[in-house]
Design a protein around this motif. Structure first.
Motif, PDB file in Angstrom:
ATOM      1  N   ASN A  85       0.733  -1.289  -0.092  1.00  0.00           N
ATOM      2  CA  ASN A  85      -0.141  -0.027  -0.008  1.00  0.00           C
ATOM      3  C   ASN A  85       0.938   1.344   0.188  1.00  0.00           C
ATOM      4  OD1 ASN A  85       1.028   0.694   2.803  1.00  0.00           O
ATOM      5  ND2 ASN A  85      -1.242   1.025   3.421  1.00  0.00           N
ATOM      6  N   LYS A  86       2.043   0.943  -0.259  1.00  0.00           N
ATOM      7  CA  LYS A  86       3.194   2.045  -0.605  1.00  0.00           C
ATOM      8  C   LYS A  86       3.611   2.851   0.801  1.00  0.00           C
ATOM      9  CE  LYS A  86       1.607   2.840  -5.317  1.00  0.00           C
ATOM     10  NZ  LYS A  86       0.978   4.041  -6.275  1.00  0.00           N
ATOM     11  N   SER A  87       3.572   2.117   1.929  1.00  0.00           N
ATOM     12  CA  SER A  87       4.117   2.412   3.120  1.00  0.00           C
ATOM     13  C   SER A  87       5.488   2.027   3.236  1.00  0.00           C
ATOM     14  CB  SER A  87       3.583   1.942   4.182  1.00  0.00           C
ATOM     15  OG  SER A  87       2.121   2.395   4.370  1.00  0.00           O
ATOM     16  N   TYR A  88       6.455   2.647   3.941  1.00  0.00           N
ATOM     17  CA  TYR A  88       7.832   2.163   4.013  1.00  0.00           C
ATOM     18  C   TYR A  88       8.392   2.491   5.450  1.00  0.00           C
ATOM     19  CZ  TYR A  88       9.191   6.863   2.925  1.00  0.00           C
ATOM     20  OH  TYR A  88       9.462   8.409   2.977  1.00  0.00           O
ATOM     21  N   PHE A  89       9.100   1.696   5.746  1.00  0.00           N
ATOM     22  CA  PHE A  89      10.003   1.994   7.119  1.00  0.00           C
ATOM     23  C   PHE A  89      11.411   1.802   7.219  1.00  0.00           C
ATOM     24  CE2 PHE A  89       5.735   0.273   7.432  1.00  0.00           C
ATOM     25  CZ  PHE A  89       5.039   0.931   8.189  1.00  0.00           C
ATOM     26  N   ILE A  90      12.159   2.540   7.435  1.00  0.00           N
ATOM     27  CA  ILE A  90      13.594   2.255   7.959  1.00  0.00           C
ATOM     28  C   ILE A  90      13.882   2.474   9.458  1.00  0.00           C
ATOM     29  CG2 ILE A  90      16.172   2.900   7.337  1.00  0.00           C
ATOM     30  CD1 ILE A  90      14.760   3.783   4.600  1.00  0.00           C
ATOM     31  N   ALA A 111      12.420   6.301  10.510  1.00  0.00           N
ATOM     32  CA  ALA A 111      11.642   7.258   9.596  1.00  0.00           C
ATOM     33  C   ALA A 111      10.958   6.691   8.553  1.00  0.00           C
ATOM     34  CB  ALA A 111      12.751   7.871   8.795  1.00  0.00           C
ATOM     35  N   GLY A 112       9.711   7.114   8.185  1.00  0.00           N
ATOM     36  CA  GLY A 112       8.996   6.306   7.247  1.00  0.00           C
ATOM     37  C   GLY A 112       7.701   6.985   6.750  1.00  0.00           C
ATOM     38  N   ASN A 113       6.836   6.390   6.076  1.00  0.00           N
ATOM     39  CA  ASN A 113       5.643   6.930   5.551  1.00  0.00           C
ATOM     40  C   ASN A 113       4.624   6.023   5.754  1.00  0.00           C
ATOM     41  OD1 ASN A 113       3.994   9.262   4.209  1.00  0.00           O
ATOM     42  ND2 ASN A 113       3.685   7.545   2.620  1.00  0.00           N
ATOM     43  N   VAL A 114       3.531   6.150   6.668  1.00  0.00           N
ATOM     44  CA  VAL A 114       2.604   4.972   6.760  1.00  0.00           C
ATOM     45  C   VAL A 114       1.203   5.506   6.296  1.00  0.00           C
ATOM     46  CG1 VAL A 114       1.198   3.792   8.602  1.00  0.00           C
ATOM     47  CG2 VAL A 114       3.606   4.641   9.288  1.00  0.00           C
ATOM     48  N   ASN A 115       0.711   4.613   5.253  1.00  0.00           N
ATOM     49  CA  ASN A 115      -0.804   4.840   4.723  1.00  0.00           C
ATOM     50  C   ASN A 115      -1.407   3.961   5.373  1.00  0.00           C
ATOM     51  OD1 ASN A 115       0.234   6.620   2.697  1.00  0.00           O
ATOM     52  ND2 ASN A 115       1.409   5.008   1.678  1.00  0.00           N
ATOM     53  N   SER A 116      -2.407   4.289   6.252  1.00  0.00           N
ATOM     54  CA  SER A 116      -2.982   3.709   7.008  1.00  0.00           C
ATOM     55  C   SER A 116      -4.604   3.905   6.990  1.00  0.00           C
ATOM     56  CB  SER A 116      -2.548   3.690   8.524  1.00  0.00           C
ATOM     57  OG  SER A 116      -3.306   2.731   9.277  1.00  0.00           O
ATOM     58  N   GLN A 117      -5.386   3.655   8.096  1.00  0.00           N
ATOM     59  CA  GLN A 117      -6.915   4.049   8.035  1.00  0.00           C
ATOM     60  C   GLN A 117      -7.386   4.179   9.361  1.00  0.00           C
ATOM     61  OE1 GLN A 117      -8.959   0.742   6.090  1.00  0.00           O
ATOM     62  NE2 GLN A 117      -8.372  -0.636   7.684  1.00  0.00           N
ATOM     63  N   PHE A 118      -8.441   4.539   9.673  1.00  0.00           N
ATOM     64  CA  PHE A 118      -8.917   4.942  10.803  1.00  0.00           C
ATOM     65  C   PHE A 118     -10.452   4.899  10.750  1.00  0.00           C
ATOM     66  CE2 PHE A 118      -9.001   8.919   9.597  1.00  0.00           C
ATOM     67  CZ  PHE A 118      -9.904   9.773  10.531  1.00  0.00           C
TER      68      PHE A 118
END
Length: 356
Positions: A85-90, A111-118
Motif C-alpha cells: 500500500n506504498k508505506s515504508y519504514f527504515i 523514519a517512514g511513511n505510513v498509509n493507514s486507516q481509521f
C-alpha cells in the motif's frame, strides 16, 4: 489471501534451513572466541491495513565487553520494510547490556511513511477513512540496577508527524512531541530473549509537558506483567501477560493506541482506536526440536477513549497459532510467523523475538 499465505510460510521456512544452533542459551567452548553472531533475515508478512509487507532485517548479537559473561548479549539491527500500500519504514535498534547487567541502554530511530486507516462514525457516512503520516521517531534510554532484579531508568523520545486525511475528513496536521519516560522494572527472568521461568514487571510513565516543547500537556501510563512457567521438564514454556496503556490529558491522534499488535493479536484493520487499552493474554510455546517450535495463544482486550462511543469497554477476543525458528547459533532468540483472528478481523504477523 488464502493463496498468498502458504507461499509466505514456505518462503519464510525455507530461507532458514541453513541455520545451526546449540540447545541452550549459552556459548559452546569452540565458539567463545567469536564475539559477534550475525544474521540477515527476510521480512514477509501481511495484514488488512498495510497489505503485503516485505523487507530485510540484518542483526548482530555480541558482548559489549568480551570478558563480561554475566550480562546478556547485546543486540543491534537495521530493518527496511516496504508494503504494497506504498508505506515504508527504515529503522535502527540497539539494546546494550554491560557491567554484569548493571546497565541497560536502548536506542531506536525510525523514519517512514505510513498509509493507514481509521474508523469514523460521527460524520454523515460512517466508514474507514485513509490517512498518510510521514514520521520520524528517535528514542534513547538507560536503566540502572538499583538492587538485584530491580531497575530504574529514564528515556527521551522525539517524534515528528505530518498527517493528511482522505477527503479532508479532518484537517492536515503537523506536530511534534518531546517525551520523558520514567521506568521501573522488576526482572527475574532466567534469559532475556527466551525466558523459561521468572517474571517481568514494568511500569512506565510517559510525560509530554508543555515546557518541553509540546503544544499540549499529556501523559501515558504503561504497565505490563509477564509470567513464565517451564512445562514438559523445561522443554516448553507457558507464558502469561497483562498489559495496560492509559492515556491521560490531551492525547493527540498520533499518540492514540489501537487494539492489535503483540498484546492482542488478531486485529489489523486499526478500527478500534482510543486513549487506553487493557489486555490479558496467554501463550503455550511448544518446542518439537532444538531449532523449531510452534505456539498457540489466546487473549482478551478492552479499551476506552474511542471517538466511537460504542467501542468503549467492550470485550475484544483474539486467538491464533504461530511458527518459531532460532535465528542465532549461540543464543535462544526466535523469529517467527503468527496468524490470528479477532472480532470481525484477522492478521498475520512476522515475529522478531517472542511476542512477550
Amino acid at each position: 489471501m488464502q493463496k498468498i499465505l502458504p507461499v509466505i510460510v514456505f518462503l519464510f521456512c525455507s530461507s532458514f534451513v541453513w541455520s545451526q544452533e546449540k540447545p541452550k542459551d549459552t556459548i559452546a567452548p569452540a565458539e567463545k572466541a567469536k564475539r559477534f553472531d550475525l544474521t540477515i533475515m527476510p521480512y514477509l508478512s501481511y495484514n488488512r491495513n498495510l497489505d503485503f509487507m516485505f523487507g530485510a532485517i540484518p542483526m548482530a548479537m555480541y558482548r559489549a565487553k568480551k570478558e563480561d559473561t554475566i550480562s546478556p548479549k547485546s543486540l543491534s539491527g537495521l530493518a527496511a520494510i516496504y508494503t504494497t500500500n506504498k508505506s515504508y519504514f527504515i529503522s535502527f535498534f540497539n539494546k546494550l547490556y554491560f557491567n554484569e547487567d548493571s546497565w541497560r541502554v536502548q536506542f531506536f530511530a525510525l523514519a517512514g511513511n505510513v498509509n493507514s486507516q481509521f474508523y469514523m462514525d460521527d460524520i454523515d457516512a460512517p466508514d474507514f477513512y485513509d490517512y498518510g503520516t510521514k514520521m520520524t521517531r528517535i528514542s534513547v534510554g538507560v536503566d540502572r540496577k538499583i538492587i538485584p532484579h530491580f531497575y530504574g531508568g529514564i528515556n527521551y523520545a522525539y517524534s515528528h508527524y505530518n498527517t493528511v486525511y482522505e477527503d479532508d475528513v479532518q484537517p492536515q496536521s503537523v506536530s511534534h512531541t518531546n517525551a520523558l519516560q520514567y521506568n521501573l522494572l522488576y526482572d527475574t527472568r532466567n534469559a532475556i530473549y527466551y525466558p523459561t521461568h521468572g517474571e517481568k514487571i514494568k511500569l512506565r510513565w510517559i510525560n509530554f509537558p508543555e515546557w518541553f516543547g509540546n503544544d499540549l500537556s499529556a501523559n501515558k501510563i504503561l504497565t505490563e506483567y509477564n509470567k513464565y512457567l517451564p512445562i514438559r521438564n523445561g522443554k516448553d514454556v507457558l507464558a502469561a501477560r497483562f498489559a495496560g496503556t492509559f492515556g491521560l490529558g490531551n492525547i493527540a491522534f498520533e499518540q492514540q493506541v489501537h487494539i492489535g499488535g503483540k498484546d492482542i493479536r488478531g486485529y489489523s484493520e486499526g478500527k478500534y482506536r482510543g486513549d487506553g487499552i487493557m489486555a490479558l493474554q496467554t501463550e503455550y510455546r511448544y518446542n518439537f526440536n532444538d531449532k523449531m517450535g510452534v505456539v498457540g495463544f489466546a487473549g482478551l482486550a478492552t479499551m476506552y477513549g474511542s471517538d466511537t462511543e460504542n467501542f468503549n469497554w467492550k470485550a475484544y477476543p483474539g486467538a491464533g497459532v504461530g511458527y518459531r525458528y532460532k535465528a542465532f547459533k549461540s543464543v535462544k532468540f526466535n523469529i517467527g510467523l503468527d496468524a490470528a483472528v479477532g472480532k470481525d478481523d484477522w492478521g498475520v504477523y512476522f515475529r522478531i523475538g517472542e511476542a512477550f
